[in-house]
Design a protein around this motif. Structure first.
Motif, short mmCIF file in Angstrom:
data_model
loop_
_atom_site.label_atom_id
_atom_site.label_comp_id
_atom_site.label_asym_id
_atom_site.label_seq_id
_atom_site.Cartn_x
_atom_site.Cartn_y
_atom_site.Cartn_z
N ASN A 62 0.98 -1.10 0.16
CA ASN A 62 -0.04 -0.17 0.02
C ASN A 62 1.02 1.44 0.08
OD1 ASN A 62 -2.60 -1.46 0.34
ND2 ASN A 62 -1.76 -1.78 2.42
N HIS A 82 -7.31 3.03 -5.95
CA HIS A 82 -6.40 1.72 -6.35
C HIS A 82 -5.86 2.06 -8.00
CE1 HIS A 82 -9.24 -0.34 -9.23
NE2 HIS A 82 -10.09 0.02 -8.26
N TRP A 124 -4.20 1.91 -2.85
CA TRP A 124 -4.32 0.35 -2.31
C TRP A 124 -3.79 -0.86 -3.32
CZ3 TRP A 124 -5.09 1.02 2.83
CH2 TRP A 124 -5.65 2.02 3.22
N GLU A 127 -6.97 -4.07 -5.10
CA GLU A 127 -8.23 -3.64 -5.05
C GLU A 127 -9.27 -4.82 -5.79
OE1 GLU A 127 -10.86 -2.91 -7.00
OE2 GLU A 127 -12.57 -2.63 -5.57
N MET A 136 -10.01 -5.95 -2.66
CA MET A 136 -9.66 -5.06 -1.44
C MET A 136 -9.02 -5.71 -0.52
SD MET A 136 -13.28 -4.93 -2.40
CE MET A 136 -14.44 -4.91 -0.87
N SER A 139 -6.27 -2.97 1.35
CA SER A 139 -7.03 -2.27 2.56
C SER A 139 -7.56 -3.31 3.35
CB SER A 139 -8.22 -1.57 1.61
OG SER A 139 -9.17 -2.25 1.00
N TRP A 142 -4.59 -3.68 5.79
CA TRP A 142 -4.31 -2.59 6.76
C TRP A 142 -5.64 -2.40 7.65
CZ3 TRP A 142 -6.19 2.79 7.21
CH2 TRP A 142 -5.30 3.77 7.39
N TYR A 186 -12.19 9.11 5.56
CA TYR A 186 -11.57 8.54 4.22
C TYR A 186 -12.64 9.03 2.97
CZ TYR A 186 -10.35 4.95 0.52
OH TYR A 186 -10.00 4.44 -0.51
N GLU A 188 -13.28 8.45 -1.01
CA GLU A 188 -12.91 7.97 -2.29
C GLU A 188 -13.79 8.22 -3.61
OE1 GLU A 188 -12.48 3.62 -1.86
OE2 GLU A 188 -11.75 3.44 -4.24
N ASP A 359 -12.48 -0.27 -1.72
CA ASP A 359 -11.68 -0.12 -0.57
C ASP A 359 -12.39 0.77 0.62
OD1 ASP A 359 -9.26 0.11 -2.94
OD2 ASP A 359 -9.24 -1.54 -1.52
N HIS A 362 -13.59 -1.27 3.74
CA HIS A 362 -12.52 -1.81 4.90
C HIS A 362 -12.68 -0.29 5.67
CE1 HIS A 362 -12.14 -5.84 3.78
NE2 HIS A 362 -11.45 -5.45 2.99
N MET A 363 -12.51 0.70 4.85
CA MET A 363 -12.14 1.89 5.80
C MET A 363 -13.31 2.39 6.77
SD MET A 363 -9.06 2.73 4.93
CE MET A 363 -8.84 0.79 4.87
#
Ligand code: HGY
Ligand code: MN
Ligand code: MN
Length: 410
Positions: A62, A82, A124, A127, A136, A139, A142, A186, A188, A359, A362-363
């Motif tokens: 990452n 990504h 990331w 993904e 994903m 991420s 992480w 976060y 995106e 991703d 997950h964030m």
């Protein structure tokens, strides 16, 4: 007060990244941890360093590019997506989120804006989940959803391990793949990859959440034999059993929910010869829905269908879960920041739930999260026909820039 990203620079940067792994038909073939992925990672690091950002790579590949805020104790606003693509995919999927994040930083520098919160761009690893599952993956590691060593050991269809490939491209960093600082939120930006924005004539999507999904693989073990003299009643045909189940993967969603989808995207039949009864067939299931119950039910039904098919055909079978992602509903604070940005900029927006995984899924477990969607023409994606006009790309990027500034400025 809204700010304007630089359309020309944003489009030029999108064109630049699209050259790296670009295909003759205007698509992108940039599989995770491939030579093309290595080149686009090098390119991204150069762009970020040229913007004065501090670039780090973690143990899972990452990539992070950090911009100071005036208050280093304020949580960092993480923005990105990504750079890996599907096999012969499109040039916008993922890449546009990373390029828009670069444009955010470049616009802040142009305007001499110092945000209260630090801002960090992220690329990331893996993904797409095509070459290695799950999707994903970077991420997910992480966010603590997957164990690094287990993911390192995952193999691609040619048997190469994730770790070998990450080392081969030189992107196995020293930093642990987990948050290294306090995060505030976060954001995106992504293409919708579906038809709803275009159908509703909206300029941009305010994403309120993402469907959950289950992925898995089923293998039937039959008996190879001569396809001529072997009477039908003597056969154990692995491919016939697979065909029965694959048809059900298409039918199950219609019995479950309006937004339930089911797909078999991968199949491998051995020995794959025109005059040998198929001995071993592996294929995948992929179900998605906005609710966990429906996803679990779809998975249960496909496994029941596999049992019936194995009995009917007299073959053995086994299965492997490849991925589970919970459906998520994003935090109002971030969704509102995106919606406010569209209002300030005078864009027609539509609230939308994502049918593709991201991703951001997950964030969401670690920090307040939201997404911006651009229109996808014809809803096409994961294909070289993926297309979004530069105007629509810019509208979404401008929205992201303004929403990020909103979250990063006290
Ligand atoms: O499968 C997905 O939804 C994403 O493109 N990985
Ligand atoms: Mn994507
Ligand atoms: Mn994708």
């Amino acid at each position: 007060m809204s700010i304007e990203a630089d359309r020309e620079r944003f489009v030029a940067t999108m064109r630049e990244q699209a050259e790296i792994g670009g295909t003759e038909d205007g698509g992108l073939h940039r599989l995770t941890l491939s030579e093309e992925d290595e080149r686009v990672r090098d390119w991204f690091a150069e762009q970020a360093e040229a913007a004065g950002l501090d670039v780090t790579v973690d143990e899972f590949g990452n990539m992070f590019a950090y911009r100071e805020g005036t208050d280093p104790d304020a949580g960092t606003v993480l923005v990105g997506s990504h750079l890996d693509s599907q096999p012969y995919g499109g040039i916008y999927d993922g890449a546009m989120g990373v390029v828009a994040a670069l444009e955010l930083v470049r616009t802040l520098d142009d305007e001499g804006i110092e945000t209260t919160h630090p801002i960090e761009i992220v690329n990331w690893t893996n993904e797409e989940g095509s070459r290695f599952q799950p999707a994903m993956q970077g991420s997910g590691v992480w966010a603590g959803e997957h164990d690094v060593d287990e993911e390192y050991a995952k193999t691609d269809p040619d048997g190469a391990t994730f770790e070998e490939e990450l080392e081969r491209i030189g992107y196995k960093g020293e930093v642990a793949a987990e948050p290294q600082r306090e995060y505030d939120s976060y954001l995106e930006l992504h293409i919708e990859q579906g038809p709803y924005l275009e159908e509703s004539d909206a300029d941009v999507g305010v994403v309120t959440g993402i469907v959950g999904f289950t992925w898995g693989a089923i293998t039937f073990h039959g008996e190879a034999d001569h396809s001529g003299p072997t009477p039908m009643q003597y056969r154990s045909d692995a491919l016939v059993a697979a065909a029965d189940v694959i048809t059900q993967i298409r039918r199950i969603p219609s019995a479950l929910g309006e937004r339930t989808v089911g797909t078999t995207g991968y199949i491998d039949a051995e020995p794959n010869s025109i005059n040998i009864i198929p001995e071993e067939v592996t294929f995948t299931w992929g179900f998605r829905d906005p609710t966990e119950e429906v996803i679990a039910e779809a998975r249960a039904r496909v496994l029941a269908e596999a049992e019936y098919a194995a009995d009917r055909e007299g073959v053995d079978w086994e299965y492997e879960d490849r991925m589970w992602a919970d459906p998520v509903n994003f935090a109002d604070r971030c969704v509102d920041a995106v919606a406010d940005a569209t209002d300030d900029l005078g864009y027609d927006s539509m609230r939308i739930f994502s049918g593709a995984g991201h991703d951001a899924q997950h964030m969401h477990k670690l920090m307040d999260t939201a997404m911006v969607f651009s229109v996808s023409e014809g809803g096409k994606s994961h294909s070289e026909d993926e297309y979004t006009s530069w105007d629509d790309c810019y509208t979404a990027a401008n929205t992201l820039v303004n929403a990020a500034v909103d979250l990063a400025t006290e």
